[in-house]
Scaffold this motif. Structure first.
Motif, PDB file in Angstrom:
ATOM      1  N   PRO A  44       2.719  -2.128  10.866  1.00 45.97           N
ATOM      2  CA  PRO A  44       2.737  -3.202  11.860  1.00 45.97           C
ATOM      3  C   PRO A  44       1.346  -3.678  12.265  1.00 45.97           C
ATOM      4  O   PRO A  44       1.200  -4.764  12.824  1.00 45.97           O
ATOM      5  N   TYR A  45       0.319  -2.878  11.985  1.00 42.40           N
ATOM      6  CA  TYR A  45      -1.043  -3.225  12.402  1.00 42.40           C
ATOM      7  C   TYR A  45      -1.913  -3.670  11.223  1.00 42.40           C
ATOM      8  O   TYR A  45      -3.106  -3.883  11.384  1.00 42.40           O
ATOM      9  N   GLY A  46      -1.303  -3.797  10.051  1.00 36.37           N
ATOM     10  CA  GLY A  46      -2.046  -4.287   8.890  1.00 36.37           C
ATOM     11  C   GLY A  46      -2.013  -3.319   7.723  1.00 36.37           C
ATOM     12  O   GLY A  46      -1.865  -2.103   7.891  1.00 36.37           O
ATOM     13  N   GLU A  47      -2.126  -3.862   6.524  1.00 41.75           N
ATOM     14  CA  GLU A  47      -2.154  -3.072   5.291  1.00 41.75           C
ATOM     15  C   GLU A  47      -3.596  -2.748   4.905  1.00 41.75           C
ATOM     16  O   GLU A  47      -4.451  -3.626   4.889  1.00 41.75           O
ATOM     17  N   HIS A  48      -3.849  -1.480   4.611  1.00 37.71           N
ATOM     18  CA  HIS A  48      -5.161  -1.069   4.109  1.00 37.71           C
ATOM     19  C   HIS A  48      -4.998   0.276   3.423  1.00 37.71           C
ATOM     20  O   HIS A  48      -4.219   1.122   3.895  1.00 37.71           O
ATOM     21  N   PRO A  49      -5.696   0.508   2.296  1.00 41.96           N
ATOM     22  CA  PRO A  49      -5.549   1.791   1.605  1.00 41.96           C
ATOM     23  C   PRO A  49      -5.825   3.011   2.490  1.00 41.96           C
ATOM     24  O   PRO A  49      -5.222   4.070   2.297  1.00 41.96           O
ATOM     25  N   SER A  50      -6.725   2.868   3.477  1.00 41.81           N
ATOM     26  CA  SER A  50      -7.040   4.001   4.350  1.00 41.81           C
ATOM     27  C   SER A  50      -5.827   4.445   5.164  1.00 41.81           C
ATOM     28  O   SER A  50      -5.790   5.582   5.655  1.00 41.81           O
ATOM     29  N   ASN A  51      -4.827   3.565   5.310  1.00 41.67           N
ATOM     30  CA  ASN A  51      -3.597   3.956   6.001  1.00 41.67           C
ATOM     31  C   ASN A  51      -2.979   5.198   5.370  1.00 41.67           C
ATOM     32  O   ASN A  51      -2.333   6.005   6.044  1.00 41.67           O
ATOM     33  N   LEU A  52      -3.173   5.347   4.054  1.00 44.67           N
ATOM     34  CA  LEU A  52      -2.531   6.438   3.323  1.00 44.67           C
ATOM     35  C   LEU A  52      -3.184   7.793   3.557  1.00 44.67           C
ATOM     36  O   LEU A  52      -2.617   8.819   3.181  1.00 44.67           O
ATOM     37  N   GLY A  53      -4.366   7.815   4.177  1.00 42.89           N
ATOM     38  CA  GLY A  53      -5.056   9.094   4.361  1.00 42.89           C
ATOM     39  C   GLY A  53      -4.224  10.096   5.138  1.00 42.89           C
ATOM     40  O   GLY A  53      -3.971  11.226   4.681  1.00 42.89           O
ATOM     41  N   ALA A  54      -3.768   9.704   6.313  1.00 39.94           N
ATOM     42  CA  ALA A  54      -2.949  10.592   7.144  1.00 39.94           C
ATOM     43  C   ALA A  54      -1.604  10.861   6.482  1.00 39.94           C
ATOM     44  O   ALA A  54      -1.077  11.983   6.528  1.00 39.94           O
ATOM     45  N   TYR A  55      -1.045   9.837   5.872  1.00 40.79           N
ATOM     46  CA  TYR A  55       0.273   9.945   5.245  1.00 40.79           C
ATOM     47  C   TYR A  55       0.262  10.988   4.128  1.00 40.79           C
ATOM     48  O   TYR A  55       1.131  11.876   4.068  1.00 40.79           O
ATOM     49  N   LEU A  56      -0.730  10.893   3.256  1.00 40.74           N
ATOM     50  CA  LEU A  56      -0.828  11.841   2.147  1.00 40.74           C
ATOM     51  C   LEU A  56      -1.159  13.245   2.641  1.00 40.74           C
ATOM     52  O   LEU A  56      -0.683  14.239   2.082  1.00 40.74           O
ATOM     53  N   ALA A  57      -1.971  13.340   3.691  1.00 36.32           N
ATOM     54  CA  ALA A  57      -2.286  14.647   4.258  1.00 36.32           C
ATOM     55  C   ALA A  57      -1.015  15.345   4.731  1.00 36.32           C
ATOM     56  O   ALA A  57      -0.819  16.544   4.493  1.00 36.32           O
ATOM     57  N   LYS A  58      -0.146  14.594   5.396  1.00 38.76           N
ATOM     58  CA  LYS A  58       1.112  15.157   5.894  1.00 38.76           C
ATOM     59  C   LYS A  58       2.027  15.552   4.741  1.00 38.76           C
ATOM     60  O   LYS A  58       2.630  16.640   4.746  1.00 38.76           O
ATOM     61  N   LYS A  59       2.158  14.691   3.731  1.00 35.31           N
ATOM     62  CA  LYS A  59       3.010  14.990   2.582  1.00 35.31           C
ATOM     63  C   LYS A  59       2.559  16.266   1.874  1.00 35.31           C
ATOM     64  O   LYS A  59       3.372  17.133   1.523  1.00 35.31           O
ATOM     65  N   LEU A  60       1.259  16.381   1.659  1.00 30.76           N
ATOM     66  CA  LEU A  60       0.725  17.557   0.971  1.00 30.76           C
ATOM     67  C   LEU A  60       0.809  18.802   1.848  1.00 30.76           C
ATOM     68  O   LEU A  60       1.162  19.888   1.379  1.00 30.76           O
ATOM     69  N   GLU A  95       4.348   3.483   6.957  1.00 35.44           N
ATOM     70  CA  GLU A  95       5.398   2.920   6.111  1.00 35.44           C
ATOM     71  C   GLU A  95       5.688   1.455   6.452  1.00 35.44           C
ATOM     72  O   GLU A  95       5.947   0.643   5.566  1.00 35.44           O
ATOM     73  N   THR A  96       5.629   1.120   7.733  1.00 38.10           N
ATOM     74  CA  THR A  96       5.972  -0.243   8.155  1.00 38.10           C
ATOM     75  C   THR A  96       4.751  -1.140   8.318  1.00 38.10           C
ATOM     76  O   THR A  96       4.872  -2.367   8.313  1.00 38.10           O
ATOM     77  N   VAL A 151       0.828  -1.206   0.000  1.00 31.30           N
ATOM     78  CA  VAL A 151       0.000   0.000   0.000  1.00 31.30           C
ATOM     79  C   VAL A 151       0.862   1.256   0.000  1.00 31.30           C
ATOM     80  O   VAL A 151       0.588   2.214  -0.740  1.00 31.30           O
ATOM     81  N   ILE A 152       1.904   1.281   0.814  1.00 32.94           N
ATOM     82  CA  ILE A 152       2.745   2.478   0.902  1.00 32.94           C
ATOM     83  C   ILE A 152       3.381   2.813  -0.442  1.00 32.94           C
ATOM     84  O   ILE A 152       3.662   3.975  -0.742  1.00 32.94           O
ATOM     85  N   ASP A 153       3.576   1.810  -1.279  1.00 30.64           N
ATOM     86  CA  ASP A 153       4.172   2.042  -2.592  1.00 30.64           C
ATOM     87  C   ASP A 153       3.254   2.850  -3.507  1.00 30.64           C
ATOM     88  O   ASP A 153       3.712   3.376  -4.529  1.00 30.64           O
TER      89      ASP A 153
END
Length: 351
Positions: free
Chosen positions: A99-115, A96-97, A42-44
């Protein structure tokens, strides 16, 4: 205050622009299976989705500099209390790692921070599925090596809880509610004075959903797991091929309801089983609240079917008054969470 909201899903990324509580723009960016299959994890997908968001925002006539904050959907992070969280380095590491499972929703916070970092504005996430406010006793199972997990539709539960309390003329923190999220997945939770003190884990417990098994007989489950199927096969079957789909061959609740109205006996019986199981979950959560319940609340897409809600109420209506708030406004709920912090109504929680 102007907020950019991001909600990554399995095959799309939804974005929206809010000025205060008014939605100015909304778009679903579709991603083909061919595009997403290029990425192993997902992180990719992060750069790919980020570029898609930037293109869509620009095409809609906005620039990142126009926004006061970016708010993303939260995902499978560590168990945390409800709230609006500032995205920090630990969140980024956990996405990125995974540890609690892969899911597309993981990227919500990540993309918010990047942007947000591109223009120096804050990034938040709100009430992710990993919200855990259950009591320690509620975490007990029947086996000391197992612990009940708390994963549910927290974003909609909390938003609807606040709205239902408002309809009662009270604050969310002053009421006891049983909130029933009735969508592709179902979850029934006991809201006690602003905290979800127990809930049927959407992946493991309670009523079946459209394609999820819910709670299953333990001995039959054990036998099934040792019937020659792999771990991945079993998880896929019970997570994506079970529930009403396994009985009726469809996950479209509108089709199911139409067949029930026609009197199709196969559909009627499975539908009645769904109503029965959800009613039992509501009764269990009423017991958690010592039957001191201000309201039972129906929400989610299935709650648009009035007769479905009425059939559940026929079982549980004596417990408390019923409030029906169909649908779910995930994007608005995310914007409202960010606005509560930006307006100083609450402090951003620290992950």
């Amino acid at each position: 205050m102007k907020i950019l909201v991001i909600n990554p899903g399995a095959t799309s990324t939804k974005i929206a622009v809010f000025e205060e509580e008014q939605q100015l723009f909304k778009l679903g960016i579709d991603h083909s299976a061919e595009e997403l299959n290029r990425f192993e994890r997902v992180i990719d997908q992060a750069d790919y989705r980020q570029n898609a968001i930037l293109s869509a925002v620009t095409e809609a006539g906005y620039q990142l500099e126009d926004f006061d904050a970016v708010c993303g959907r939260g995902g499978l992070y560590r168990p945390i209390p409800s709230g609006t969280y500032a995205v920090n380095d630990q969140v980024m590491h956990d996405v990125e790692t995974a540890p609690y499972g892969e899911h597309p929703s993981n990227l919500g916070a990540y993309l918010a921070k990047k942007l947000g970092d591109m223009v120096g504005i804050p990034a938040f996430f709100v009430d992710p599925v990993c919200v855990d406010e259950m009591t320690e006793i509620a975490h007990y199972t029947g086996f000391a090596e197992f612990r009940r997990l708390c994963q549910f539709h927290a974003l909609n539960h909390k938003s609807i809880g606040r709205k239902a309390a408002g309809e009662l003329g009270k604050k969310y923190e002053d009421v006891n509610l049983i909130v029933c999220h009735l969508g592709g997945g179902v979850s029934v939770g006991a809201h006690q004075h602003g905290r979800v003190v127990d809930v049927c884990n959407v992946k493991d417990e309670g009523s079946m959903g459209m394609d999820r098994a819910g709670g299953l007989p333990v001995n039959q489950l054990i036998s099934y797991c040792f019937s020659g199927k792999s771990k991945d096969e079993v998880k896929k079957i019970f997570g994506r091929r079970a529930g009403m789909l396994s009985y009726l061959g469809t996950t479209d609740f509108r089709v199911i309801c139409a067949k029930v109205v026609e009197g199709d006996p196969q559909y009627v019986e499975a539908y009645q089983a769904l109503v029965y199981q959800l009613s039992k979950d509501i009764g269990a959560m009423a017991a958690v609240l010592h039957f001191d319940v201000d309201a039972i609340v129906y929400t989610g897409g299935m709650a648009y079917e009035q007769f479905f809600c009425d059939d559940i109420t026929a079982y549980v209506g004596k417990i408390a008054p019923v409030i029906r708030l169909p649908g779910e406004e995930e994007m608005r709920s995310l914007a409202e969470g960010a606005l509560r912090v930006l307006h100083g109504q609450q402090e951003a929680s620290v992950y």
